[in-house]
Motif scaffolding. Structure first.
Motif, PDB file in Angstrom:
ATOM      1  N   GLU A 267       0.838  -1.196   0.000  1.00  0.00           N
ATOM      2  CA  GLU A 267       0.000   0.000   0.000  1.00  0.00           C
ATOM      3  C   GLU A 267       0.877   1.252   0.000  1.00  0.00           C
ATOM      4  N   ASN A 268       0.854   1.947  -1.103  1.00  0.00           N
ATOM      5  CA  ASN A 268       1.636   3.166  -1.262  1.00  0.00           C
ATOM      6  C   ASN A 268       0.717   4.248  -1.813  1.00  0.00           C
ATOM      7  N   GLU A 269       0.354   5.186  -0.960  1.00  0.00           N
ATOM      8  CA  GLU A 269      -0.639   6.197  -1.325  1.00  0.00           C
ATOM      9  C   GLU A 269      -0.199   7.038  -2.518  1.00  0.00           C
ATOM     10  N   GLU A 270       1.058   7.472  -2.493  1.00  0.00           N
ATOM     11  CA  GLU A 270       1.548   8.328  -3.572  1.00  0.00           C
ATOM     12  C   GLU A 270       1.510   7.618  -4.921  1.00  0.00           C
ATOM     13  N   PHE A 271       2.020   6.405  -4.946  1.00  0.00           N
ATOM     14  CA  PHE A 271       2.075   5.684  -6.219  1.00  0.00           C
ATOM     15  C   PHE A 271       0.695   5.220  -6.667  1.00  0.00           C
ATOM     16  N   TYR A 272      -0.207   5.005  -5.719  1.00  0.00           N
ATOM     17  CA  TYR A 272      -1.571   4.650  -6.101  1.00  0.00           C
ATOM     18  C   TYR A 272      -2.223   5.809  -6.849  1.00  0.00           C
ATOM     19  N   ARG A 273      -2.098   7.005  -6.294  1.00  0.00           N
ATOM     20  CA  ARG A 273      -2.763   8.154  -6.901  1.00  0.00           C
ATOM     21  C   ARG A 273      -2.097   8.603  -8.199  1.00  0.00           C
ATOM     22  N   ARG A 274      -0.757   8.584  -8.218  1.00  0.00           N
ATOM     23  CA  ARG A 274      -0.038   9.085  -9.392  1.00  0.00           C
ATOM     24  C   ARG A 274      -0.007   8.089 -10.544  1.00  0.00           C
ATOM     25  N   TYR A 283      -5.906   0.533 -18.669  1.00  0.00           N
ATOM     26  CA  TYR A 283      -5.607  -0.825 -19.115  1.00  0.00           C
ATOM     27  C   TYR A 283      -6.513  -1.896 -18.497  1.00  0.00           C
ATOM     28  N   SER A 284      -7.278  -1.533 -17.461  1.00  0.00           N
ATOM     29  CA  SER A 284      -8.208  -2.512 -16.874  1.00  0.00           C
ATOM     30  C   SER A 284      -9.657  -2.045 -16.931  1.00  0.00           C
ATOM     31  N   ASN A 285      -9.876  -0.887 -17.587  1.00  0.00           N
ATOM     32  CA  ASN A 285     -11.228  -0.366 -17.816  1.00  0.00           C
ATOM     33  C   ASN A 285     -12.033  -0.175 -16.532  1.00  0.00           C
ATOM     34  N   HIS A 286     -11.362   0.253 -15.482  1.00  0.00           N
ATOM     35  CA  HIS A 286     -12.060   0.530 -14.230  1.00  0.00           C
ATOM     36  C   HIS A 286     -12.455   2.000 -14.187  1.00  0.00           C
ATOM     37  N   THR A 287     -13.619   2.275 -13.618  1.00  0.00           N
ATOM     38  CA  THR A 287     -14.064   3.653 -13.423  1.00  0.00           C
ATOM     39  C   THR A 287     -14.476   3.831 -11.964  1.00  0.00           C
ATOM     40  N   ASN A 288     -14.634   5.071 -11.562  1.00  0.00           N
ATOM     41  CA  ASN A 288     -15.056   5.382 -10.189  1.00  0.00           C
ATOM     42  C   ASN A 288     -14.194   4.657  -9.159  1.00  0.00           C
ATOM     43  N   LEU A 289     -12.897   4.791  -9.313  1.00  0.00           N
ATOM     44  CA  LEU A 289     -11.962   4.117  -8.410  1.00  0.00           C
ATOM     45  C   LEU A 289     -11.910   4.823  -7.057  1.00  0.00           C
ATOM     46  N   PRO A 290     -11.638   4.079  -5.973  1.00  0.00           N
ATOM     47  CA  PRO A 290     -11.479   4.689  -4.651  1.00  0.00           C
ATOM     48  C   PRO A 290     -10.345   5.711  -4.662  1.00  0.00           C
ATOM     49  N   THR A 291     -10.457   6.689  -3.793  1.00  0.00           N
ATOM     50  CA  THR A 291      -9.426   7.722  -3.742  1.00  0.00           C
ATOM     51  C   THR A 291      -8.232   7.319  -2.896  1.00  0.00           C
ATOM     52  N   SER A 292      -8.372   6.306  -2.060  1.00  0.00           N
ATOM     53  CA  SER A 292      -7.266   5.873  -1.204  1.00  0.00           C
ATOM     54  C   SER A 292      -6.840   4.453  -1.552  1.00  0.00           C
ATOM     55  N   VAL A 293      -5.570   4.164  -1.338  1.00  0.00           N
ATOM     56  CA  VAL A 293      -5.039   2.853  -1.674  1.00  0.00           C
ATOM     57  C   VAL A 293      -5.608   1.769  -0.760  1.00  0.00           C
ATOM     58  N   SER A 294      -5.876   2.096   0.492  1.00  0.00           N
ATOM     59  CA  SER A 294      -6.423   1.089   1.402  1.00  0.00           C
ATOM     60  C   SER A 294      -7.811   0.646   0.958  1.00  0.00           C
TER      61      SER A 294
END
Length: 419
Positions: A267-274, A283-294
């Protein structure tokens, strides 16, 4: 009247010179050790400026370089005694690691002894590695981006990985995912660039990880312009000529696996968001993703290794911004065809190379290199990690990192590039 004017002029000139001298001295350039003799530098006579010989070598220096050499060496005698006293205080610290980071907690340390340390002929190994690098840099038929440019053509912002220790005359180009955290710790101890309750750190593992990667902790080449203005490139060249320069490298594909594991499997917050959010969308066609890595991990939304490879190969990635340093090619981080490195270490032989390098730098009595992590990402894992990656992608990926394979003597992974 004339004598009074001459006297005032003399006072002004002397004052200006003293101000310049004080600025250089107090700006932590390490002037006392600017030409400190290491095992790689040439011996010098007691009466000469260290590192500069009389005759042709001295006369060949440009006027500005000559002025800087004289200016920076003017306080040599006074500060060398201070350095010796400080080095006497740098005794071996505690061997117990301080584990304060998730990644280090998960992976742990390997404190086992390595009996193979004496099995390698390090001197011959270094000669071979440097020969390989220089031959391919000189080979006109082998090309890659930025190869032909000169050192002067490298923008300042691309010199941010060159860490300078003026106390011992060392320049280290750090490569993320190649033991750079611990080498940065070593550089902090040697340069005394970070204090703990007013006292320089003595044991590398005592330095908290968040301080290790703080850019303000290290003196790097890209900071020279702010300090020295138009003299910055002259100072860089003098240091590159006189200091011992080293870097550590790693099998490029294994380095990518290691980067993926540490930045996307934990779990890396910076790399999740960036990075993870754009990858999951593209590449995985996901939408409405959570804002936090957890939240994302809790919902089972993670970047796959396939997503990561697609991201690296996507032409849009480099157009939007240069590769992140954790997967940027070594030739782009350290400029091996523009900088003549004195020592090339490899993660695959880290323990042996580190011990040998510290001996060559004559600092092995001051500290020991921190131990390796357990379960270090291994080359033998490549087949498994790339098993689900299409052959065409693997071939494109090799072309992307081909220069790193060739310059540093890593064999072409034929088993991954053929059906």
């Amino acid at each position: 009247m004339t004598k009074a004017r001459l006297l005032r002029l003399s006072v002004v000139l002397v004052s200006i010179f003293m101000i310049l001298l004080i600025i250089v001295y107090w700006d932590n350039v390490g002037t006392a050790h600017f030409y400190l003799h290491t095992s790689f530098s040439r011996p010098h006579s007691p009466g000469a400026i260290p590192g500069i010989t009389t005759g042709e070598a001295w006369e060949a220096l440009p006027d500005v370089d000559e002025f800087l050499v004289k200016l920076l060496s003017s306080s040599l005698k006074q500060n060398s005694s201070v350095s010796r006293k400080t080095e006497q205080l740098l005794v071996q610290g505690s061997n117990k690691p301080v584990v304060s980071n998730l990644e280090e907690n998960v992976r742990g340390y390997d404190w086992s002894t390595h009996n193979a340390r004496n099995s390698l002929d390090q001197e011959k190994l270094q000669i071979e590695r440097q020969r390989t690098l220089r031959e391919f840099c000189a080979n006109s038929s082998f090309t890659f981006p930025t190869k032909e440019r000169s050192f002067d053509d490298i923008p300042n912002y691309e010199l941010n990985h060159l860490i300078v220790d003026d106390r011992h005359g060392i320049i280290y180009c750090y490569v993320p995912k190649v033991a750079c955290t611990n080498w940065k710790r070593v550089m902090i101890v040697l340069s005394e660039s970070l204090l703990d309750q007013g006292v320089p750190y003595r044991n590398p593992l005592d330095i908290p990880r968040e301080h290790v990667h703080n850019t303000s902790t290290h003196l790097t080449f890209n900071k020279f312009w702010r300090r020295y203005g138009k003299f910055s490139r002259h100072l860089m060249k003098i240091k590159l000529k006189k200091y011992t320069k080293f870097l550590f490298v790693r099998d490029p594909f294994v380095r990518l696996i290691s980067a993926f594991r540490s930045k996307f499997e934990l779990e890396n917050e910076e790399f999740y968001r960036r990075f993870a959010i754009p990858m999951l969308k593209l590449y995985s066609n996901h939408t409405n993703l959570p804002t936090s890595v957890s939240e994302a991990f809790g919902a089972g939304l993670r970047v796959s290794f396939s997503d990561f490879i697609q991201y690296l190969l996507d032409p849009r990635t480099e157009k939007m911004a240069p590769f992140n340093e954790h997967w940027r090619q070594v030739y782009r981080l350290c400029h091996p065809c523009q900088i003549d490195y004195d020592f090339i270490g490899k993660l695959e032989t880290l323990d042996e190379d580190a011990a040998y390098l510290l001996q060559l730098l004559k600092v092995d009595r001051l500290l020991r290199f921190p131990p390796s992590y357990r379960n270090r990402t291994a080359s033998s894992w490549e087949d498994d990690w790339f098993a689900k990656i299409p052959l065409a992608w693997r071939q494109q990926l090799y072309k992307l990192y081909e220069a790193d394979f060739i310059l540093f003597g890593y064999p072409k992974p034929e088993n991954l590039l053929k059906d």
